[in-house]
Design a protein around this motif. Structure first.
Motif, PDB file in Angstrom:
ATOM      1  N   GLY A  55       0.834  -1.197   0.000  1.00  0.00           N
ATOM      2  CA  GLY A  55       0.000   0.000   0.000  1.00  0.00           C
ATOM      3  C   GLY A  55       0.864   1.241   0.000  1.00  0.00           C
ATOM      4  N   GLY A  56       0.374   2.297   0.612  1.00  0.00           N
ATOM      5  CA  GLY A  56       1.101   3.562   0.633  1.00  0.00           C
ATOM      6  C   GLY A  56       2.421   3.443   1.367  1.00  0.00           C
ATOM      7  N   LEU A  57       3.438   4.123   0.837  1.00  0.00           N
ATOM      8  CA  LEU A  57       4.735   4.134   1.504  1.00  0.00           C
ATOM      9  C   LEU A  57       4.660   4.925   2.798  1.00  0.00           C
ATOM     10  CD1 LEU A  57       6.959   4.814  -1.624  1.00  0.00           C
ATOM     11  CD2 LEU A  57       7.137   2.801  -0.156  1.00  0.00           C
ATOM     12  N   GLN A  58       5.568   4.615   3.702  1.00  0.00           N
ATOM     13  CA  GLN A  58       5.662   5.369   4.940  1.00  0.00           C
ATOM     14  C   GLN A  58       6.154   6.788   4.638  1.00  0.00           C
ATOM     15  OE1 GLN A  58       4.052   3.805   7.136  1.00  0.00           O
ATOM     16  NE2 GLN A  58       5.426   2.704   8.507  1.00  0.00           N
ATOM     17  N   ASP A 206      10.029  -0.657   1.343  1.00  0.00           N
ATOM     18  CA  ASP A 206      10.341   0.516   2.164  1.00  0.00           C
ATOM     19  C   ASP A 206      11.833   0.820   2.150  1.00  0.00           C
ATOM     20  OD1 ASP A 206       7.693   0.605   2.747  1.00  0.00           O
ATOM     21  OD2 ASP A 206       7.852   0.004   4.838  1.00  0.00           O
ATOM     22  N   THR A 315      -0.999  12.076  -9.999  1.00  0.00           N
ATOM     23  CA  THR A 315      -1.070  11.805  -8.552  1.00  0.00           C
ATOM     24  C   THR A 315       0.297  11.913  -7.904  1.00  0.00           C
ATOM     25  OG1 THR A 315      -0.728   9.433  -8.895  1.00  0.00           O
ATOM     26  CG2 THR A 315      -3.015  10.225  -8.855  1.00  0.00           C
ATOM     27  N   ASP A 317       2.394   9.449  -7.845  1.00  0.00           N
ATOM     28  CA  ASP A 317       2.779   8.131  -7.346  1.00  0.00           C
ATOM     29  C   ASP A 317       4.097   7.663  -7.943  1.00  0.00           C
ATOM     30  OD1 ASP A 317       2.229   5.438  -6.079  1.00  0.00           O
ATOM     31  OD2 ASP A 317       2.223   4.863  -8.181  1.00  0.00           O
ATOM     32  N   ARG A 320       6.925   9.388  -6.315  1.00  0.00           N
ATOM     33  CA  ARG A 320       7.143   8.902  -4.950  1.00  0.00           C
ATOM     34  C   ARG A 320       7.897   7.583  -4.947  1.00  0.00           C
ATOM     35  NH1 ARG A 320       2.745   7.771  -0.054  1.00  0.00           N
ATOM     36  NH2 ARG A 320       4.061   8.730   1.530  1.00  0.00           N
ATOM     37  N   ARG A 321       7.514   6.670  -5.844  1.00  0.00           N
ATOM     38  CA  ARG A 321       8.172   5.374  -5.899  1.00  0.00           C
ATOM     39  C   ARG A 321       9.616   5.496  -6.376  1.00  0.00           C
ATOM     40  NH1 ARG A 321       5.834   2.143  -9.584  1.00  0.00           N
ATOM     41  NH2 ARG A 321       4.303   3.620 -10.370  1.00  0.00           N
ATOM     42  N   GLU A 325       9.989  12.408  -2.945  1.00  0.00           N
ATOM     43  CA  GLU A 325       8.857  12.627  -2.045  1.00  0.00           C
ATOM     44  C   GLU A 325       8.326  14.061  -2.088  1.00  0.00           C
ATOM     45  OE1 GLU A 325       6.080  11.242   0.921  1.00  0.00           O
ATOM     46  OE2 GLU A 325       7.427  10.226  -0.489  1.00  0.00           O
ATOM     47  N   GLN A 329       4.407  15.198  -2.792  1.00  0.00           N
ATOM     48  CA  GLN A 329       3.641  16.032  -1.868  1.00  0.00           C
ATOM     49  C   GLN A 329       3.085  17.270  -2.586  1.00  0.00           C
ATOM     50  OE1 GLN A 329       2.956  15.273   1.212  1.00  0.00           O
ATOM     51  NE2 GLN A 329       4.421  13.705   1.798  1.00  0.00           N
ATOM     52  N   GLY A 332       0.248  16.215  -5.020  1.00  0.00           N
ATOM     53  CA  GLY A 332      -0.926  15.829  -4.247  1.00  0.00           C
ATOM     54  C   GLY A 332      -1.648  17.033  -3.696  1.00  0.00           C
TER      55      GLY A 332
END
Length: 338
Positions: A55-58, A206, A315, A317, A320-321, A325, A329, A332
């Motif tokens: 799911g979503g990363l920390q 992660d 998005t 995403d 982020r991957r 980050e 942000q 988003g």
């Protein structure tokens, strides 16, 4: 028969005692420790519900606190560049690996000839952490400027092998004597198959993304293709760098009107749903077929919906991957605000 049972039980107990002594005298035996660490690693996994850590990363943290990218602290650490910067759960993950190879057998990168093996990646991080441990326990380590934090006096009793291990870069090529080759790091598709298959709930994704974050945000070291995509996301809000007006081109290919928020509608109070089309759904020819088919189904069902049109952005995403980050942000927040 009774004496035979006694004999087998005695041999089994004796073997267990010998094994305990061997492990206690060789704390760096690697795979041996999974017998003791598997349970706590499963207990402390991210999902309290019992599910795997997908799911979503920390969120990115520094010193245990989330980083505020609008006003980061002077001593905030972005990503992971040294093994001691991994979280305690990361270090526990490395030592818990059973070397069973389930992650490797399911990895699409490994199965298509890429250099990434999730199993070997975790084992390399484990061996590096164990080899570097005497140096770290003596107070060794480097500050943000790369200066040694411990004095020569503190490090005088550290074995030469540990001092040599401390000099190895966490991410580097074979020529640079790196622990993890950059090609290994960038071969990951972040699909999560390794995390799903791991019997002791190691959270590979992660740790890979944490290392990518440092490479992208501090070293600016990433594949050229990724650089083009990130630049397009920053300037145009989509991976292909297309103009935002092209997001509405697909609406001309359906035989009914699709309202656009901000152009045909003041707000969403007039519709039941906001249809998030997405970059591929609005701009990629194959994906547009699915977009149009879904819109037609909504129209036939009498569902009132609208789209964001040109105000919709990626998005974030993919950024982020890849480890960017702040860009995730930013995108988003722009989508939320619009």
């Amino acid at each position: 028969l009774q004496n035979l049972v006694y004999l087998v039980a005695t041999i089994k107990i004796g073997t267990s005692f010998v094994w305990m002594i061997v492990v206690s005298l060789n704390t760096n035996m690697g795979v041996a420790w999974h017998r003791f660490l598997a349970f706590p690693n499963i207990w402390f996994k991210r999902e309290a519900s019992g599910g795997t850590a997908l799911g979503g990363l920390q969120p990115m943290t520094s010193g245990g606190k989330p980083i505020d990218f609008t006003d980061p602290g002077d001593d905030d650490v972005f990503g992971v560049s040294q093994v001691e910067q991994f979280s305690w759960k990361g270090l526990l993950d490395f030592s818990t690996c059973t070397e069973c190879g389930r992650c490797q057998s399911q990895c699409p990168a490994w199965n298509t000839g890429k250099p990434l093996s999730p199993k070997l990646l975790i084992m390399s991080l484990r061996d590096h952490a164990h080899a570097k441990a005497p140096y770290l326990l003596a107070g060794g380590g480097k500050d943000m400027e790369g200066n040694e934090k411990a004095s020569a006096e503190q490090l005088k009793d550290v074995p030469a092998a540990a001092l040599a291990e401390a000099e190895r870069p966490l991410i580097g090529t074979l020529e640079e004597n790196g622990v993890i080759d950059p090609d290994v790091l960038w071969s990951c598709t972040t699909c999560g198959a390794c995390v799903e298959q791991c019997p002791v709930d190691i959270e590979h994704i992660d740790h890979i993304v944490d290392m990518r974050r440092y490479q992208v945000m501090i070293e600016s070291a990433f594949p050229s293709e990724a650089g083009t995509m990130l630049k397009n996301l920053e300037k145009k809000g989509n991976p292909w760098g297309l103009a935002k007006k092209q997001r509405l081109e697909w609406t001309k290919e359906v035989d009914f009107e699709i309202p656009v928020v901000g152009r045909d509608l003041e707000d969403l109070s007039e519709v039941e749903y906001l249809y998030w089309v997405g970059c591929a759904g609005a701009l990629e020819d194959r994906a547009k077929k699915t977009t149009k088919a879904f819109a037609e189904l909504l129209h036939m069902a009498g569902v009132k919906f609208a789209i964001m049109g040109g105000d919709e952005k990626c998005t974030g995403d993919s950024a982020r991957r890849l480890g960017n980050e702040p860009l995730f942000q930013e995108l988003g927040m722009e989508n939320v605000m619009s």
